[in-house]
Design an enzyme around this catalytic site. Structure first.
Site, PDB file in Angstrom:
ATOM      1  N   CYS A 208      -3.142   8.968   3.573  1.00 25.61           N
ATOM      2  CA  CYS A 208      -3.029   8.225   2.244  1.00 25.61           C
ATOM      3  C   CYS A 208      -4.362   8.021   1.342  1.00 25.61           C
ATOM      4  O   CYS A 208      -4.180   8.463   0.023  1.00 25.61           O
ATOM      5  CB  CYS A 208      -2.462   6.886   2.247  1.00 25.61           C
ATOM      6  SG  CYS A 208      -3.499   5.600   3.253  1.00 25.61           S
TER       7      CYS A 208
ATOM      8  N   GLU B 273       0.911  -1.073  -0.004  1.00 22.83           N
ATOM      9  CA  GLU B 273      -0.103   0.122   0.077  1.00 22.83           C
ATOM     10  C   GLU B 273       0.731   1.216  -0.090  1.00 22.83           C
ATOM     11  O   GLU B 273       1.464   1.532   0.946  1.00 22.83           O
ATOM     12  CB  GLU B 273      -0.969   0.040   1.332  1.00 22.83           C
ATOM     13  CG  GLU B 273      -2.022   1.118   0.921  1.00 22.83           C
ATOM     14  CD  GLU B 273      -1.990   2.397   1.603  1.00 22.83           C
ATOM     15  OE1 GLU B 273      -1.586   3.017   0.966  1.00 22.83           O
ATOM     16  OE2 GLU B 273      -2.127   2.638   2.785  1.00 22.83           O
TER      17      GLU B 273
END
Length: 500
Positions: free
Chosen positions: A278, A244
């Site tokens: 994020c 990720e």
């Protein structure tokens, strides 16, 4: 429970974690060597056997004890998150709440998702029972980030544990005390299998050692640049990875959107946690019909925000000092290429003022690269189709948002947005739904945490067939009759040959 504090000058083999707001010492922790990491993985491997043998019910009971321990000490943990990460206490509580909720879901749904089940054996194996189950990998390594030091790594830890694995967790060097707290909490809540969750602390070398330690899988959250290094290290031992690697999430504001609601969501998505999210909103594409009203609503809301370390602050400092340089570079590039700051644009002592950028060209670093600060670009577009084209115009593809008055239009735009996740008429909501998978496309990485996909991510599929009765004519045998294959071909022709 507390971490070691006020130890004076750091000794050899240790490193310091400090409060990003004032530099005060939070903890001094060991730099674990490759031998230390190997020893932790060996202990975890032994614990994994015990942990897996508990079965789904036994693990669910212990995961419940762990989440109960966390829930009873939320304020204690939130205080540590505030001191080590810098975010306000209330935001830390929200993060911990989400982590606890995911723990509950993973424990409750592991058996149904991963347990053995019969599947249709098909025509050629009609005399067999076909069974599918998902088996644990053994030990999972987790390298976590500093921006959400509880919620994000727990997305791997909780699901890996629920799937029957032991976990060795390497927290960011900027939030190691939080990682240690989580491991100590596990040992206190699950004393019969304390080594099922262990923490190793240190810098990049410690993380590299975990990659090479022979874990069954490595789950990484961080930048794409570091992710490539992690993948290279894991490739040496063919260790599979889950990556990720951040995002550059966009919001589309359509003609019929609720402008006030969109502005409120955009400001929260862009500025909360000092923009260090994020899946935060970094770009907005507003149609010409609503652009001016949207800009006015955003700037009005941003005017009421104030960074700081006190309880009344809207958000805290930049947690990682070097990230301030990235934000400054993006602000400079935005203005140098023709953009302007409608508000903000200043950085003082690690605190970035909430910044709204207008007229920034799509080629600017402020649009193409992850900024990870409390900034947002707003661009006027002709319509939602142009907005979608621009939203899909970066190499990153983690999350996104669409604001529209039409449910049908919202679903259409969300499906075509190049991202792993999209919220309609809200931001970041998908992360709070435990049943939904979390992950990105392109440079944002691959693999999924959360949901059924997240449970399966930390397992290997095991296929088993069991012959229930013998066929009168064996097909997979050298003793089969000479004409058996021709007869089978005729049957397949009758069953499937009619399709054009």
């Amino acid at each position: 429970m507390s971490v070691v504090e006020d130890l004076g000058t750091a000794a050899a083999g240790t490193f310091r974690s400090t409060d990003p707001a004032n530099g005060a010492l939070v903890a001094e922790l060991p730099v674990h060597t490759p031998d230390d990491v190997a020893a932790a993985v060996a202990r975890a491997r032994d614990a994994a056997t015990t942990w897996a043998a508990l079965g789904f019910a036994g693990r669910r009971t212990r995961l419940a004890a762990y989440r109960g321990y966390l829930a009873r000490r939320m304020h204690e943990l939130a205080d540590l998150v505030h001191r080590e990460n810098g975010k306000p206490h209330a935001d830390a509580l929200l993060e911990i709440t989400l982590a606890v909720d995911h723990l509950a879901w993973a424990g409750a749904h592991a058996k149904r998702t991963l347990g053995p089940r019969s599947v249709n054996p098909g025509l050629l194996a009609a005399n067999h029972q076909a069974v599918l189950e998902y088996q644990p990998l053994g030990v999972v390594g987790v390298i976590g980030p500093w921006n959400y030091p509880v919620f994000t790594p727990m997305g791997s830890i909780a699901y890996a544990l629920a799937a029957g694995n032991a976990v060795v967790f390497k927290p960011s060097e900027f939030t190691p005390a939080i990682g240690l707290w989580l491991a100590e909490a596990w040992a206190a809540a699950v004393p019969d299998v304390p080594d099922a969750l262990q923490v190793v602390t240190g810098l990049g070398e410690t993380g590299a050692a975990l990659c090479r330690a022979g874990v069954g899988k490595l789950a990484f959250t961080g930048s794409a640049a570091t992710g490539r290094k992690v993948m290279a290290a894991c490739a040496e031992t063919l260790t599979p990875v889950l990556m990720e690697c951040g995002g550059k999430d966009a919001m589309i504001v359509d003609d019929d959107a609720d402008v006030a609601a969109a502005a409120d969501a955009a400001v929260w998505g862009a500025m909360s946690n000092a923009g260090q999210t994020c899946i935060g909103i970094e770009r907005v594409y507003a149609t010409a019909a609503v652009h001016d009203a949207f800009v006015a609503a955003v700037t009005e809301r941003v005017a009421g925000l104030r960074p700081g370390s006190d309880e009344a602050a809207s958000y805290g400092p930049m947690t990682m000092p070097s990230q301030t340089d990235v934000v400054r570079r993006h602000l400079d590039d935005a203005t140098a290429t023709g953009g302007r700051a409608a508000t903000g644009g200043t950085i003082t002592d690690g605190f970035v003022a909430p910044t709204v950028l207008l007229g920034v060209p799509e080629s600017s670093a402020a649009v193409q690269e992850e900024t990870f600060g409390p900034t947002i670009t707003i661009t006027e577009v002709a319509d939602a189709e142009q907005a979608l084209e621009l939203a899909n115009g970066t190499t990153l593809g983690l999350g996104g948002s669409v604001f529209t008055g039409s449910a049908k239009r919202g679903m259409d735009l969300a499906r075509r947005m190049r991202s792993g996740m999209t919220s309609i008429n809200s931001v970041i909501t998908f992360a709070s739904v435990p049943a939904l998978p979390f992950g990105g496309v392109g440079d944002s990485g691959f693999g999924r945490i959360h949901g059924e996909d997240g449970l399966r991510e930390f397992t290997r599929a095991k296929a088993i067939t069991r012959q229930r009765f013998a066929l009168p004519v064996p097909l997979m045998s050298f003793a089969r009759p000479e004409k058996a294959a021709d007869a089978l071909a005729r049957v397949m022709g009758l069953v499937h040959g009619r399709h054009r």
